[in-house]
Design a protein around this motif. Structure first.
Motif, PDB file in Angstrom:
ATOM      1  N   PRO A  15     -47.170  37.521  -8.346  1.00 10.61           N
ATOM      2  CA  PRO A  15     -46.666  36.002  -8.401  1.00 10.61           C
ATOM      3  C   PRO A  15     -47.039  35.557  -9.896  1.00 10.61           C
ATOM      4  N   VAL A  16     -47.961  35.809 -10.679  1.00 10.98           N
ATOM      5  CA  VAL A  16     -48.134  35.381 -12.020  1.00 10.98           C
ATOM      6  C   VAL A  16     -47.170  35.865 -12.851  1.00 10.98           C
ATOM      7  N   LYS A  17     -46.786  37.119 -12.648  1.00 12.82           N
ATOM      8  CA  LYS A  17     -45.619  37.890 -13.517  1.00 12.82           C
ATOM      9  C   LYS A  17     -44.449  36.792 -13.246  1.00 12.82           C
ATOM     10  N   SER A  18     -44.151  36.506 -12.039  1.00 14.87           N
ATOM     11  CA  SER A  18     -42.811  35.767 -11.711  1.00 14.87           C
ATOM     12  C   SER A  18     -43.002  34.238 -12.074  1.00 14.87           C
ATOM     13  N   ASP A  19     -44.189  33.663 -12.114  1.00 15.21           N
ATOM     14  CA  ASP A  19     -44.315  32.349 -12.773  1.00 15.21           C
ATOM     15  C   ASP A  19     -43.975  32.337 -14.264  1.00 15.21           C
ATOM     16  N   ILE A  20     -44.547  33.295 -14.887  1.00 19.87           N
ATOM     17  CA  ILE A  20     -44.216  33.160 -16.501  1.00 19.87           C
ATOM     18  C   ILE A  20     -42.824  33.771 -16.717  1.00 19.87           C
ATOM     19  N   GLY A  67     -40.172  32.959 -14.832  1.00 20.20           N
ATOM     20  CA  GLY A  67     -39.707  31.647 -14.668  1.00 20.20           C
ATOM     21  C   GLY A  67     -39.712  30.831 -15.664  1.00 20.20           C
ATOM     22  N   ASN A  68     -40.628  30.672 -16.341  1.00 20.00           N
ATOM     23  CA  ASN A  68     -40.670  29.669 -17.591  1.00 20.00           C
ATOM     24  C   ASN A  68     -39.909  30.320 -18.629  1.00 20.00           C
ATOM     25  N   ILE A  69     -39.831  31.538 -18.844  1.00 20.60           N
ATOM     26  CA  ILE A  69     -39.139  32.214 -19.760  1.00 20.60           C
ATOM     27  C   ILE A  69     -37.518  31.748 -19.605  1.00 20.60           C
ATOM     28  N   ILE A  70     -37.190  31.985 -18.315  1.00 18.70           N
ATOM     29  CA  ILE A  70     -35.717  31.761 -17.970  1.00 18.70           C
ATOM     30  C   ILE A  70     -35.412  30.435 -18.122  1.00 18.70           C
ATOM     31  N   LYS A  71     -36.236  29.429 -17.870  1.00 21.49           N
ATOM     32  CA  LYS A  71     -36.066  28.218 -18.082  1.00 21.49           C
ATOM     33  C   LYS A  71     -35.826  27.755 -19.364  1.00 21.49           C
ATOM     34  N   ILE A  72     -36.647  28.199 -20.084  1.00 17.52           N
ATOM     35  CA  ILE A  72     -36.409  27.827 -21.715  1.00 17.52           C
ATOM     36  C   ILE A  72     -35.178  28.500 -22.228  1.00 17.52           C
ATOM     37  N   LEU A 102     -42.104  21.385 -20.148  1.00 17.73           N
ATOM     38  CA  LEU A 102     -42.911  21.660 -19.314  1.00 17.73           C
ATOM     39  C   LEU A 102     -43.129  23.398 -18.897  1.00 17.73           C
ATOM     40  N   ALA A 103     -41.945  24.110 -18.836  1.00 16.17           N
ATOM     41  CA  ALA A 103     -41.874  25.435 -18.999  1.00 16.17           C
ATOM     42  C   ALA A 103     -42.848  26.179 -20.018  1.00 16.17           C
ATOM     43  N   LEU A 104     -42.678  25.434 -21.284  1.00 14.33           N
ATOM     44  CA  LEU A 104     -43.371  26.175 -22.172  1.00 14.33           C
ATOM     45  C   LEU A 104     -44.828  25.562 -22.349  1.00 14.33           C
ATOM     46  N   TYR A 147     -56.735  23.806 -15.489  1.00 17.29           N
ATOM     47  CA  TYR A 147     -55.354  23.262 -15.187  1.00 17.29           C
ATOM     48  C   TYR A 147     -55.465  23.687 -13.327  1.00 17.29           C
ATOM     49  N   HIS A 148     -56.437  24.417 -13.085  1.00 14.62           N
ATOM     50  CA  HIS A 148     -56.201  24.928 -11.775  1.00 14.62           C
ATOM     51  C   HIS A 148     -57.292  24.056 -10.940  1.00 14.62           C
ATOM     52  N   GLY A 149     -56.903  23.593  -9.375  1.00 12.07           N
ATOM     53  CA  GLY A 149     -57.939  23.182  -8.718  1.00 12.07           C
ATOM     54  C   GLY A 149     -58.774  24.188  -7.931  1.00 12.07           C
ATOM     55  N   ASP A 160     -52.955  17.279 -18.523  1.00  8.88           N
ATOM     56  CA  ASP A 160     -54.009  18.089 -17.940  1.00  8.88           C
ATOM     57  C   ASP A 160     -54.070  17.952 -16.561  1.00  8.88           C
ATOM     58  N   TYR A 161     -52.834  17.544 -15.898  1.00  9.27           N
ATOM     59  CA  TYR A 161     -52.924  17.754 -14.476  1.00  9.27           C
ATOM     60  C   TYR A 161     -53.280  19.145 -13.802  1.00  9.27           C
ATOM     61  N   LYS A 162     -53.768  19.201 -12.500  1.00 10.50           N
ATOM     62  CA  LYS A 162     -54.332  20.500 -12.025  1.00 10.50           C
ATOM     63  C   LYS A 162     -53.345  20.845 -10.878  1.00 10.50           C
ATOM     64  N   LYS A 215     -48.138  24.630  -3.190  1.00 10.98           N
ATOM     65  CA  LYS A 215     -47.311  25.523  -3.849  1.00 10.98           C
ATOM     66  C   LYS A 215     -48.005  27.066  -3.863  1.00 10.98           C
ATOM     67  N   VAL A 216     -49.131  27.029  -3.114  1.00 13.25           N
ATOM     68  CA  VAL A 216     -50.011  28.308  -3.147  1.00 13.25           C
ATOM     69  C   VAL A 216     -49.121  29.073  -2.138  1.00 13.25           C
ATOM     70  N   PHE A 217     -48.085  28.619  -1.406  1.00 20.00           N
ATOM     71  CA  PHE A 217     -47.312  29.472  -0.267  1.00 20.00           C
ATOM     72  C   PHE A 217     -46.131  30.119  -1.130  1.00 20.00           C
TER      73      PHE A 217
HETATM   74  C1  LIG Z   1     -51.441  36.796   2.582  1.00 23.94           C
HETATM   75  C2  LIG Z   1     -51.109  35.322   2.329  1.00 23.94           C
HETATM   76  C3  LIG Z   1     -51.624  34.898   0.957  1.00 23.94           C
HETATM   77  C4  LIG Z   1     -50.767  33.662   0.510  1.00 23.94           C
HETATM   78  C5  LIG Z   1     -51.314  32.869  -0.319  1.00 23.94           C
HETATM   79  C6  LIG Z   1     -51.137  33.502  -1.775  1.00 23.94           C
HETATM   80  C7  LIG Z   1     -51.474  32.537  -2.938  1.00 23.94           C
HETATM   81  C8  LIG Z   1     -51.213  32.927  -4.252  1.00 23.94           C
HETATM   82  C9  LIG Z   1     -51.380  31.814  -5.344  1.00 23.94           C
HETATM   83  C10 LIG Z   1     -51.000  32.321  -6.610  1.00 23.94           C
HETATM   84  C11 LIG Z   1     -50.967  31.313  -7.857  1.00 23.94           C
HETATM   85  C12 LIG Z   1     -49.909  32.177  -8.762  1.00 23.94           C
HETATM   86  C13 LIG Z   1     -50.106  31.438 -10.297  1.00 23.94           C
HETATM   87  C14 LIG Z   1     -49.207  30.499 -10.439  1.00 23.94           C
HETATM   88  C15 LIG Z   1     -49.580  29.405 -10.507  1.00 23.94           C
HETATM   89  C16 LIG Z   1     -48.825  28.152 -10.667  1.00 23.94           C
HETATM   90  O1  LIG Z   1     -49.081  27.058  -9.722  1.00 23.94           O
HETATM   91  C17 LIG Z   1     -49.165  27.423 -12.042  1.00 23.94           C
HETATM   92  C18 LIG Z   1     -48.228  26.055 -12.321  1.00 23.94           C
HETATM   93  O2  LIG Z   1     -46.945  26.561 -12.570  1.00 23.94           O
HETATM   94  C19 LIG Z   1     -46.159  25.784 -13.140  1.00 23.94           C
HETATM   95  O3  LIG Z   1     -45.958  24.548 -12.332  1.00 23.94           O
HETATM   96  C20 LIG Z   1     -45.104  23.492 -12.996  1.00 23.94           C
HETATM   97  C21 LIG Z   1     -44.976  22.372 -12.122  1.00 23.94           C
HETATM   98  O4  LIG Z   1     -46.197  21.677 -12.022  1.00 23.94           O
HETATM   99  C22 LIG Z   1     -43.570  24.191 -13.113  1.00 23.94           C
HETATM  100  O5  LIG Z   1     -43.228  24.541 -12.070  1.00 23.94           O
HETATM  101  C23 LIG Z   1     -43.847  25.503 -14.035  1.00 23.94           C
HETATM  102  O6  LIG Z   1     -42.483  26.334 -14.034  1.00 23.94           O
HETATM  103  S1  LIG Z   1     -41.442  25.815 -14.824  1.00 23.94           S
HETATM  104  O7  LIG Z   1     -40.800  26.768 -15.562  1.00 23.94           O
HETATM  105  O8  LIG Z   1     -40.384  25.513 -13.626  1.00 23.94           O
HETATM  106  O9  LIG Z   1     -41.725  24.461 -15.596  1.00 23.94           O
HETATM  107  C24 LIG Z   1     -44.838  26.331 -13.620  1.00 23.94           C
HETATM  108  O10 LIG Z   1     -44.804  27.345 -14.383  1.00 23.94           O
HETATM  109  N1  LIG Z   1     -49.004  28.528 -13.330  1.00 23.94           N
HETATM  110  C25 LIG Z   1     -50.102  29.078 -13.792  1.00 23.94           C
HETATM  111  O11 LIG Z   1     -50.930  28.878 -13.421  1.00 23.94           O
HETATM  112  C26 LIG Z   1     -49.612  30.074 -14.690  1.00 23.94           C
HETATM  113  C27 LIG Z   1     -50.466  31.622 -14.477  1.00 23.94           C
HETATM  114  C28 LIG Z   1     -50.491  32.092 -15.658  1.00 23.94           C
HETATM  115  C29 LIG Z   1     -51.324  33.459 -15.619  1.00 23.94           C
HETATM  116  C30 LIG Z   1     -52.521  33.557 -14.794  1.00 23.94           C
HETATM  117  C31 LIG Z   1     -52.976  34.731 -15.340  1.00 23.94           C
HETATM  118  C32 LIG Z   1     -53.991  35.260 -14.312  1.00 23.94           C
HETATM  119  C33 LIG Z   1     -54.583  36.863 -14.698  1.00 23.94           C
HETATM  120  C34 LIG Z   1     -55.302  37.079 -13.583  1.00 23.94           C
HETATM  121  C35 LIG Z   1     -56.077  38.390 -13.722  1.00 23.94           C
HETATM  122  C36 LIG Z   1     -57.294  38.660 -12.778  1.00 23.94           C
END
Ligand SMILES: CCCCCCCCCCCCC/C=C/[C@@H](O)[C@H](CO[C@@H]1O[C@H](CO)[C@H](O)[C@H](OS(=O)(=O)O)[C@H]1O)NC(=O)CCCCCCCCCCC
Ligand SMILES: CCCCCCCCCCCCC/C=C/[C@@H](O)[C@H](CO[C@@H]1O[C@H](CO)[C@H](O)[C@H](OS(=O)(=O)O)[C@H]1O)NC(=O)CCCCCCCCCCC
Lengths: 209, 209
Positions: A44-49, A51-56, A92-94, A139-141, A206-208, B40-42
């Protein structure tokens, strides 16, 4: 160190403006970094990142001349999006992408500096935690922080991680870290320049999540 | 209940073979279910399930006649993939997808049956936990189980969840649950039929992620 070193970031120009095309090409090699962590938990982390690159990239491709530098993207979007900006578009993506880049940078720097848990010298949790606290935690709750803490247990051993970074190339840990240090020079300068731009343009939020 | 009821699964034919095209059309309305959970966690769960659907659809589209039923897909892939099967192709995608479908089914059934935490009647954690234990827990290692436990705190209140399911339509909780029960009839039969097929064809695996 194939993965990193074959894809060095180029040096910044004197005015520190980041060329969009070169930046996109350089960061496109980073999502596989999360595969080096060795667990599907990081998908999920990889796909979030990604996604950012694709958007830019989509913004850049829509008009490569207009968006030749990252600075030009922010300036143009500030006008286009009005009150919604900076929580919109490639700005936002960047904003989020740079936090992921900072995390990677601090993690590699901490390893290069030899920071370690003396009781568990082959674990990198202490390095990842430092990087997370520097780049992302605020930036994380509490929920995402809790998930991060759990995910930390999926982190690879240091020896495996360094081996993965140098995919296919036989090299000692010290050689590997020397190359990490070399990679960090331009990478850190680029990340710093992007952070400065967000501060200067008052584009940081600085929203979470 | 627009979301669910407007997209009822059709009844199964007498031979209980699931028509691939109809199945794909019906499940395509399910990923938005995870948006109803409100966090968004899901998103990673939603994208995993969407990925399964895309994979099955790609196989179907490659030869709609050959792959007219889900059974035909498994039979054809068993031959194509040889020793790799069933951990391959649309067989693997459907193996995981059916677990997500079972989770949704058990969750809705548990709500329809009025199962609740007497001390927290407006929480659905007890219903989600039951569904998770039935459908997925045994296929998850301790780390993903831990992440699930954390994610559970992002679950919505029952009242909000039922309201989200009935998007835009004013209706009482009881009306809503009556419609859930109606949705469950064909949905449960379809999920059961897929499980039976995996058992009959010896296509089920129990490795953990
Ligand atoms: C079995 C059932 C289980 C179910 C639940 C699973 C839950 C999983 C939750 C996973 C969270 C994944 C990480 C992603 C978090 C993302 O929420 C955040 C904000 O993400 C941003 O949000 C914006 C809107 O506010 C835009 O959409 C951005 O998108 S936009 O391009 O559209 O503008 C988007 O990147 N990104 C982040 O916090 C970035 C994370 C970066 C990397 C972190 C590295 C960590 C390395 C760890 C090493 C130990
Ligand atoms: C800030 C930094 C944090 C970083 C870390 C974040 C960590 C997040 C971890 C999230 C896990 C997300 C859930 C996905 C789990 C998936 O790993 C599994 C297996 O996934 C399958 O794997 C196969 C190969 O073995 C194929 O690739 C399948 O793909 S294929 O199509 O290619 O064949 C694929 O679906 N799917 C699952 O377990 C299915 C999950 C279904 C739904 C569960 C509903 C839960 C509802 C919960 C309500 C409370």
């Amino acid at each position: 160190m194939a993965l990193l070193l074959d894809n060095q970031f180029p040096p910044l120009p004197d005015n520190k403006e980041v060329d969009t095309k070169i930046f996109l090409e350089s960061v496109s090699h980073l999502p596989p970094f999360f595969d080096c962590l060795g667990s599907k938990v990081f998908a999920p982390v990889k796909s979030d990142i990604s996604g950012n690159i694709i958007k830019i990239k989509a913004v850049y491709d829509s008009d490569p001349e207009k968006y030749a530098t990252l600075q030009q993207i922010l300036e143009a979007e500030k006008i286009t999006y009005g009150a919604e900006w900076p929580k919109a578009g490639a700005t936002l993506a960047l904003m989020w992408l740079k936090r992921g880049l900072r995390l990677i940078q601090v993690l590699l720097q901490s390893l290069a500096d030899g920071e370690k848990d003396e009781n568990n010298p082959n674990l990198i949790r202490v390095n990842i935690t430092k990087a997370y606290e520097t780049a992302l935690k605020k930036y994380h709750g509490w929920l995402v922080q809790k998930i991060f803490q759990a995910a930390l247990y999926a982190a690879p051993y240091k020896s495996d991680f360094l081996k993965a970074l140098s995919k296919g190339q036989e090299t000692s840990e010290e050689d590997c870290l020397a190359k990490v240090r070399q990679f960090l020079v331009n990478f850190t300068a680029t990340v710093d320049a992007i952070y400065e731009m967000y501060t200067t343009m008052n584009a940081e939020l600085d929203y979470k999540v």
